[in-house]
Write a protein that holds these residues in place. Sequence first.
Motif, PDB file in Angstrom:
ATOM      1  N   PHE A 599       7.973  25.451  55.254  1.00  0.00           N
ATOM      2  CA  PHE A 599       7.957  26.531  54.265  1.00  0.00           C
ATOM      3  C   PHE A 599       8.019  27.891  54.953  1.00  0.00           C
ATOM      4  O   PHE A 599       7.249  28.179  55.868  1.00  0.00           O
ATOM      5  N   LEU A 600       8.951  28.713  54.496  1.00  0.00           N
ATOM      6  CA  LEU A 600       9.033  30.114  54.901  1.00  0.00           C
ATOM      7  C   LEU A 600       8.728  30.969  53.682  1.00  0.00           C
ATOM      8  O   LEU A 600       9.326  30.786  52.616  1.00  0.00           O
ATOM      9  N   VAL A 601       7.792  31.900  53.830  1.00  0.00           N
ATOM     10  CA  VAL A 601       7.372  32.751  52.714  1.00  0.00           C
ATOM     11  C   VAL A 601       7.519  34.202  53.135  1.00  0.00           C
ATOM     12  O   VAL A 601       7.180  34.567  54.271  1.00  0.00           O
ATOM     13  N   LYS A 602       8.004  35.043  52.232  1.00  0.00           N
ATOM     14  CA  LYS A 602       8.135  36.470  52.489  1.00  0.00           C
ATOM     15  C   LYS A 602       7.921  37.229  51.196  1.00  0.00           C
ATOM     16  O   LYS A 602       8.331  36.774  50.127  1.00  0.00           O
ATOM     17  N   ARG A 603       7.280  38.395  51.318  1.00  0.00           N
ATOM     18  CA  ARG A 603       7.087  39.251  50.166  1.00  0.00           C
ATOM     19  C   ARG A 603       8.383  39.995  49.857  1.00  0.00           C
ATOM     20  O   ARG A 603       9.129  40.396  50.751  1.00  0.00           O
ATOM     21  N   ILE A 604       8.641  40.171  48.573  1.00  0.00           N
ATOM     22  CA  ILE A 604       9.813  40.925  48.128  1.00  0.00           C
ATOM     23  C   ILE A 604       9.329  42.192  47.437  1.00  0.00           C
ATOM     24  O   ILE A 604       8.614  42.110  46.442  1.00  0.00           O
ATOM     25  N   GLY A 605       9.722  43.337  47.947  1.00  0.00           N
ATOM     26  CA  GLY A 605       9.402  44.598  47.299  1.00  0.00           C
ATOM     27  C   GLY A 605       7.970  45.043  47.540  1.00  0.00           C
ATOM     28  O   GLY A 605       7.234  44.477  48.357  1.00  0.00           O
ATOM     29  N   PRO A 606       7.556  46.087  46.829  1.00  0.00           N
ATOM     30  CA  PRO A 606       6.193  46.614  46.982  1.00  0.00           C
ATOM     31  C   PRO A 606       5.146  45.579  46.599  1.00  0.00           C
ATOM     32  O   PRO A 606       5.407  44.649  45.842  1.00  0.00           O
ATOM     33  N   LYS A 607       3.949  45.786  47.111  1.00  0.00           N
ATOM     34  CA  LYS A 607       2.886  44.814  46.877  1.00  0.00           C
ATOM     35  C   LYS A 607       2.514  44.708  45.416  1.00  0.00           C
ATOM     36  O   LYS A 607       2.161  43.617  44.936  1.00  0.00           O
ATOM     37  N   ASN A 608       2.583  45.834  44.683  1.00  0.00           N
ATOM     38  CA  ASN A 608       2.160  45.775  43.279  1.00  0.00           C
ATOM     39  C   ASN A 608       3.160  45.050  42.386  1.00  0.00           C
ATOM     40  O   ASN A 608       2.909  44.830  41.209  1.00  0.00           O
ATOM     41  N   PHE A 609       4.342  44.665  42.928  1.00  0.00           N
ATOM     42  CA  PHE A 609       5.284  43.858  42.158  1.00  0.00           C
ATOM     43  C   PHE A 609       4.888  42.379  42.169  1.00  0.00           C
ATOM     44  O   PHE A 609       5.315  41.621  41.306  1.00  0.00           O
ATOM     45  N   HIS A 610       4.108  41.972  43.179  1.00  0.00           N
ATOM     46  CA  HIS A 610       3.650  40.579  43.300  1.00  0.00           C
ATOM     47  C   HIS A 610       4.823  39.596  43.204  1.00  0.00           C
ATOM     48  O   HIS A 610       4.793  38.620  42.450  1.00  0.00           O
ATOM     49  N   MET A 611       5.863  39.853  43.991  1.00  0.00           N
ATOM     50  CA  MET A 611       7.036  38.986  44.037  1.00  0.00           C
ATOM     51  C   MET A 611       7.200  38.451  45.455  1.00  0.00           C
ATOM     52  O   MET A 611       7.077  39.192  46.431  1.00  0.00           O
TER      53      MET A 611
END
Length: 807
Positions: A599-611
């Motif tokens: 599994f590779l996980v990465k945040r997308i966009g600003p933290k407050n988008f929770h994506m």
Amino acid sequence: MASGPVNEETNKGSMWELDQNLDQPMDEEAGRLRNMYREKKFSSILVMRLAFQSLGVVFGDLGTSPLYVFYNTFPHGVEDAEDIIGALSLIIYSLTLIPLLKYVFVVLRANDNGQGGTFALYSLLCRHAKVNTIPNQHRTDEQLTTYSRQTYDENSLSGKFKRWLESHAYKKNALLILVLVGTCMAIGDGILTPVISVLSASGGIKVDHPKMSNDVVVLVAVVILVGLFSMQHYGTDKVGWLFAPIVLLWFLLIGVIGALNIWKYDSSVLKAFSPVYIYRYLRRGKRDSWVSLGGILLSITGTEALFADLCHFPVLAVQIAFTTIVFPCLLLAYTGQAAYIICNPGHVSDAFYRSIPDGIYWPMFIIATAAAIVSSQATISATFSIIKQALALGCFPRVKVVHTSRKFLGQIYIPDINWVLMILCIAVTAGFKNQSQIGNAYGTAVVIVMVVTTFLMIPIMLLVWRSHWILVAIFTALSLLVEVPYLSAVLFKIGQGGWVPLVIAAAFLIIMYVWHYGTVKRYEFEMHSKVSMAWILGLGPSLGLVRVPGIGFVYTELASGVPHIFSHFITNLPAIHSVVVFVCVKYLPVYTVPIEERFLVKRIGPKNFHMFRCVARYGYKDLHKKDDDFEKMLFDSLSLHVRLESMMEGYSDSEEYSLFGQHMEKSIDLTSTENGNENTIYSNVDLSYASSCDLIQPAQSQGSSLVRSSGQTSQTTGTELEFLNRCKEAGVVHILGNTIVRARRESGFAKKIAVDYIYAFLRRICRENSVIFNVPHESLLNSLVMHRKAGVGAAHEPCVFTVSRNL
């Protein structure tokens, strides 16, 4: 829809650069997982145990060939004893050149980390050259510990051959078709081997009861076949331990009986070890001798299953079993039969049973029947392995795959394929009732698989092994020197049963190629219609909707970018979950992906988008077991990423993304004022993003870093983890998008049949992704989008959008 080169260059400005920074590839995440896995070694005791067990799975087909070789070589009797010597000489050198030298000592070395078969060779080529027709791979995949590839000097032969192979799409398609032809013929072999082996063994009843009807023999064979296929769900491990003692006893007995017959009847038959008699045999008989090669070919049947079944056992175990037991016993068995036939030329049709001493006839009949069942097991196991590899590489509809051994990952059982094989075996057995015609069909399937393997070994030796071109030429010449005459001989027998494997292979080839074609077109549609991250983030943290508590896993085939189906949800649903995770499940041309690196996980966009984005990577040997909680693994990977993200030294991704978000909002506002058309803005952004999807840039280090205090980091991490846990408790929904593809109205007749009927039918009967990934049925949200397409570059017209909740 296209804007021309000038507009594309304009669109590749700050917005395109911003999009790349918002959704960067996972180089860093993949690098963290490197070197966490090592393949375990086999101990000497385990190798010997597996060598013994391999007799019951790998060599049964090759070992039972003495039951029917001489009868199929001389179906009309023997006129001259020299013909027997010539045929025996051909058998001896065919066994030496093909099974021993070509497969055991060369082709087995071309395994993909222990995996064999045509698709294992294809996966090796896909890693060393860009020949995969589904472009879903990325450079982060090359950092897997199980992903090995070579680098080449541009001026070397390997480098030139690699560039030549990658230069045109038709070469990639030709390679794929070659692999599919070999695979389909191997499946045909898996149907014909049980038929001819069991029918030949059952024919021993008529030796002692010559007035018995042939229908009784066929009925006995059918009963045995039904019992054999009914045992497959127990798995190769248990079946191998059951059959291995039987096959070992079989080889020892045919070897001893062969040596006894040489001593008893005619020891002068040993002169067949001189290759001179091959030349005399072919010169004397001319066309009849050439056609008889189709029967001699049956002496090396089972060799292709030897390579395909390699995933069940290590190479060394197979080599030990073949060189110490199989090869010498087969030479003795064929030589002993030849000695008997020279003294009894009228018994060529049932020479095997008549050459057995009277005192052990019935025990030998029982062992022969059991060995015939074992030979069928070899090709059935090989068929399961081939289907699993084809399924993982996008060339076969999704079917249920059962893992039957906790110790050996490659031992599998496929129920649907098992029952299809059984029905086809019974149909061929009851339909022909003629061992000679079935033998002709059998030989056709075997020799085509061997020729395909020879041609696939050429790029393997050049690209993977970097062999000198002289060695490649010698290997190819020696292989084709044996295989081309056999191929030409079986072509004479197309009308005498040789058409059967061609029809079976053609049916499977259509299924596999149409499925692969539809899969590629679906992926191309997803790539060209994906939504720009700049557009998504321009909607703000709420995404223009109400963010309700919960986690939404959105499944997509894309490893970068937002899938087109998500824009349908945003525009058609009033709310979206507080946490959105885009999940991409993809298979790679490797035999396995370690769980630690899956599994590779990465945040997308600003933290407050929770994506977030999660890429789940699998090899063609990996299975989704029923006891695996895929949802739990996804959530654990997400939580682990949040913890690791807070520990990253240098800077915070979320603050960096916030800066990008502010810049993006200003850019959108400015563009809106200039153009005055919001739809046009989104279209332009979408177009620029789609046109540059292949130009992914690596994450760039920032000149200045933003460092938070350890106390603030811990507090922020704890808060976000608590938020994720609350969302999980509120509910998890798995969102699956089903794209139904239809051929465009002006498409050709063949394309309409392939896409609208064959591919659509296969999609309806294959397993759903929700079943494969064990998604809870009550947490499943399905969406259906229909698109019309014709081919590459064709327009996609959305027709229907529906959303349903399965409860």
